[in-house]
Design a protein around this motif. Sequence first.
Motif, short mmCIF file in Angstrom:
data_model
loop_
_atom_site.label_atom_id
_atom_site.label_comp_id
_atom_site.label_asym_id
_atom_site.label_seq_id
_atom_site.Cartn_x
_atom_site.Cartn_y
_atom_site.Cartn_z
N VAL A 193 56.92 -5.65 -15.09
CA VAL A 193 57.58 -5.70 -16.40
C VAL A 193 56.50 -6.03 -17.44
O VAL A 193 56.31 -7.18 -17.85
N LEU A 194 55.76 -4.99 -17.83
CA LEU A 194 54.61 -5.15 -18.72
C LEU A 194 54.60 -4.06 -19.79
O LEU A 194 55.23 -3.01 -19.63
N ASN A 195 53.86 -4.33 -20.86
CA ASN A 195 53.56 -3.31 -21.87
C ASN A 195 52.06 -3.38 -22.15
O ASN A 195 51.59 -4.19 -22.94
N ILE A 196 51.31 -2.54 -21.44
CA ILE A 196 49.85 -2.48 -21.57
C ILE A 196 49.55 -1.45 -22.65
O ILE A 196 49.90 -0.27 -22.51
N SER A 197 48.90 -1.85 -23.72
CA SER A 197 48.83 -0.99 -24.90
C SER A 197 47.85 0.17 -24.76
O SER A 197 48.20 1.32 -25.06
N ASN A 198 46.62 -0.09 -24.33
CA ASN A 198 45.62 0.98 -24.36
C ASN A 198 44.50 0.68 -23.36
O ASN A 198 43.61 -0.11 -23.63
N GLU A 199 44.57 1.32 -22.21
CA GLU A 199 43.54 1.15 -21.19
C GLU A 199 43.31 2.48 -20.48
O GLU A 199 44.14 3.41 -20.58
N ASN A 200 42.21 2.54 -19.73
CA ASN A 200 41.87 3.74 -18.96
C ASN A 200 41.53 3.33 -17.52
O ASN A 200 40.36 3.21 -17.16
N PRO A 201 42.54 3.10 -16.69
CA PRO A 201 42.29 2.66 -15.31
C PRO A 201 41.39 3.64 -14.56
O PRO A 201 41.67 4.84 -14.49
N ASN A 202 40.29 3.12 -14.01
CA ASN A 202 39.31 3.99 -13.36
C ASN A 202 38.80 3.43 -12.04
O ASN A 202 37.80 3.91 -11.50
N VAL A 203 39.47 2.41 -11.52
CA VAL A 203 39.07 1.85 -10.23
C VAL A 203 39.83 2.59 -9.13
O VAL A 203 41.04 2.44 -8.99
N ILE A 204 39.11 3.40 -8.38
CA ILE A 204 39.74 4.17 -7.31
C ILE A 204 39.99 3.26 -6.12
O ILE A 204 39.11 2.51 -5.70
N GLY A 205 41.20 3.31 -5.59
CA GLY A 205 41.58 2.44 -4.49
C GLY A 205 40.64 2.56 -3.31
O GLY A 205 40.11 3.64 -3.01
N ALA A 206 40.44 1.44 -2.62
CA ALA A 206 39.49 1.41 -1.51
C ALA A 206 39.85 2.40 -0.41
O ALA A 206 38.97 2.93 0.27
N LYS A 207 41.14 2.67 -0.24
CA LYS A 207 41.58 3.60 0.79
C LYS A 207 41.87 4.99 0.23
O LYS A 207 42.29 5.88 0.97
N ALA A 208 41.65 5.16 -1.06
CA ALA A 208 42.06 6.41 -1.71
C ALA A 208 40.95 7.43 -1.85
O ALA A 208 41.21 8.62 -1.98
N ALA A 209 39.70 7.00 -1.85
CA ALA A 209 38.59 7.92 -2.07
C ALA A 209 38.62 9.06 -1.06
O ALA A 209 38.65 8.84 0.15
N GLY A 210 38.65 10.28 -1.56
CA GLY A 210 38.66 11.45 -0.68
C GLY A 210 40.02 11.87 -0.21
O GLY A 210 40.15 12.88 0.49
N ASP A 211 41.09 11.14 -0.57
CA ASP A 211 42.42 11.55 -0.13
C ASP A 211 42.94 12.68 -1.01
O ASP A 211 42.32 13.02 -2.03
N PRO A 212 44.05 13.32 -0.65
CA PRO A 212 44.50 14.51 -1.39
C PRO A 212 45.02 14.23 -2.79
O PRO A 212 45.27 15.18 -3.54
N ILE A 213 45.18 12.97 -3.16
CA ILE A 213 45.56 12.65 -4.54
C ILE A 213 44.31 12.59 -5.41
O ILE A 213 44.27 13.16 -6.50
N ILE A 214 43.30 11.91 -4.94
CA ILE A 214 42.07 11.72 -5.70
C ILE A 214 41.15 12.94 -5.59
O ILE A 214 40.44 13.29 -6.54
N ALA A 215 41.14 13.58 -4.45
CA ALA A 215 40.27 14.75 -4.24
C ALA A 215 41.11 15.90 -3.70
O ALA A 215 40.93 16.36 -2.58
N GLY A 216 42.05 16.36 -4.52
CA GLY A 216 42.99 17.39 -4.08
C GLY A 216 42.63 18.78 -4.56
O GLY A 216 41.56 19.00 -5.16
N PRO A 217 43.51 19.74 -4.34
CA PRO A 217 43.21 21.14 -4.64
C PRO A 217 43.08 21.46 -6.12
O PRO A 217 42.54 22.51 -6.48
N PHE A 218 43.57 20.57 -6.99
CA PHE A 218 43.50 20.84 -8.43
C PHE A 218 42.32 20.11 -9.10
O PHE A 218 42.21 20.13 -10.32
#
Length: 481
Positions: A193-218
Motif C-alpha cells: 500500500v504505497l505511492n512511489i512517485s518517480n523511480e526507475n527500478p533496475n535491480v534485476i532479481g538474483a534468480k531472474a537474470a537470463g530467464d524468459p521475462i528478463i531475456a525473452g523473445p521480445f
Amino acid sequence: MLGMPSTKLLAGLTSLALTAGVTVIVAVPAPHAQAATQKRVLFDNTKAETAGNADWIISTSQPDPLQQNANPTSETSWTGAISAWGVALQKTGNYALNTLPSSGRITYGDASNAQDLSKYDEFVLPEPNIAFTATEKTAIMTFVKNGGGLFMVSDHDQSDRNNDGIDSVGVLNDLMTNNSVDSTNPFGFSIDVLNISNENPNVIGAKAAGDPIIAGPFGAVKSTIIRNGTTATLSPSSNAAVRGELFRAGYSASGTTGAAFVTSTFGSGRVAFWGDSSPIDDGTGQSGNTLYDGWNDPAGTDAALALNATDWLAGTGSTSTSTSSSSSTSSSSSAPSGAERIVNGSFENNASYWSLGSGAAISTTHASAGTKSLTLGGTVSTTQSATQQVTIPAGVTSAPLTFKTYVTSNASTTTVYDRLNVQVNGTTLTSLSNTSPRGAFFSTTVDLSAYAGQTVTLKFQGVNDASNPTQFWVDEVSLKA
C-alpha cells in the motif's frame, strides 16, 4: 503467370468482405515465426479499466480488435491507451486477442459464455477498479490453477478512479486473500500500500537474470519505470516459485521487498504482477483522457518486459521462469479433461479464431443458438471452407466433436451432388449433403480421440457442383476433450 494480386482485386475483396461481414486479414512480416497454434489472450474491461484518465484497452472494438483494423501496423491502428501492447502481439501472428467488454462475464467452465476463461490461455487485468465478486474470484483462481496465465497490473495506493471505495491495490489483494480456491497467499506475494512517485527500478532479481521475462523473445529487459505506482512484498515460504524480476534501486536482488515486477506459479498456471500502469500506457487513446507514454519511456525497457511476460504467461516455455528446464506447459494442453477446445464455436464473435476461405461467411439468416452461424455453399461450382487449429490433449479416450447443421437445397433429396465435408488435417471424417434433412438444425457427432496429443486443423468444407446449389449453415461447434 501467377503473381501478387492486383490492387483492384484486393480492394474488391475488401469491399466484398465488408459487405458480407467477413474480415479480410492480409499477412504482414512478423518478427517471429508464426506458431502452429495461436495463444489466446483476453484483456479485461469489466472492472472500470477506462474510468477517470485510464484508458486501459487495446481497442474500442470489443471483443474483437480486428473489427477496428484487421491489419494493424502501429499503436494508432487501434484505439486505446494500451493499443501498442495489443498491436505488437498481433503483428507477430502468434496471438489471438480479445477484450472482455464492460458488459461481459468473468466465468470459468460456463459454455454459454463466449468469453469464458477456459477458452483462453491468458487473462490480463490492467488496473481493475471494481472488486471481483466471489464467483468471479473462484473463476479466476480456478483458471490459473488449471493452467491459465494471469497478468495483474496495479497502480498506486489511493488510485480509486471510479470513486467506489476501492482501488486496484485493494482489488488485487482481495482476489489473492479472499477467495474460495486458496486464500493462504497462493501466489507468494502481497501488493504494498504505497505511492512511489518517480523511480526507475533496475535491480534485476538474483534468480531472474537470463530467464524468459528478463531475456525473452521480445528483447532484453534492463529496467522499468514507476510514475506513481507501488511494489510487492515476496513470501517464498508461502510459494517457493515466487520471484522478483525487477527491484527498486537500492533494494537487494535476493530480497523480499521493493519488487516492481513479480512472477510466480500456482497449480499448473502462471502469474505476473506489475506495480504501475504507467509502463503500459502508450500515450494514445480515446479523447478526453490525460495519458502518458510510458511504453516508450527511455528510462525503462517496458515494451520488452510486457511482451516477454505475456509470451511466458500464455504458455511459452517451461512453467518455471528458470531457463534450466526444457519442459513445456501450455494452458491448452494442461486444461482439465473434458474442457472445451473450440473457441467461438457459436460464431457470435463473427470469424474470430476461424480462418474463412473465399465465399465462407458469418450469417444471421439461421442460428441454432444466439444470432449467428457459419454459412458455406449456396453458389454453384464452388468450394468454401472454414478452419480452426485445435489441440487435443494426450491420453484422452473420448474427444467428441459435435456441431449442428441447417440445410437448404435445390438439388435432389435422394442423390448426392453437394457436400459439407468435416475434415481433420485434410482427411474427411464425415460428410453431409443435399440429401440431409432440410429446414431445421440437426446434430452430428464425430470422435476425434484418434488425434490425442496433436494440434490439428479442423475444417468445414462446402462443395457445390455446377447446378442446383446447396447451402449449409453450421453452428454450436464443440469439442470436449
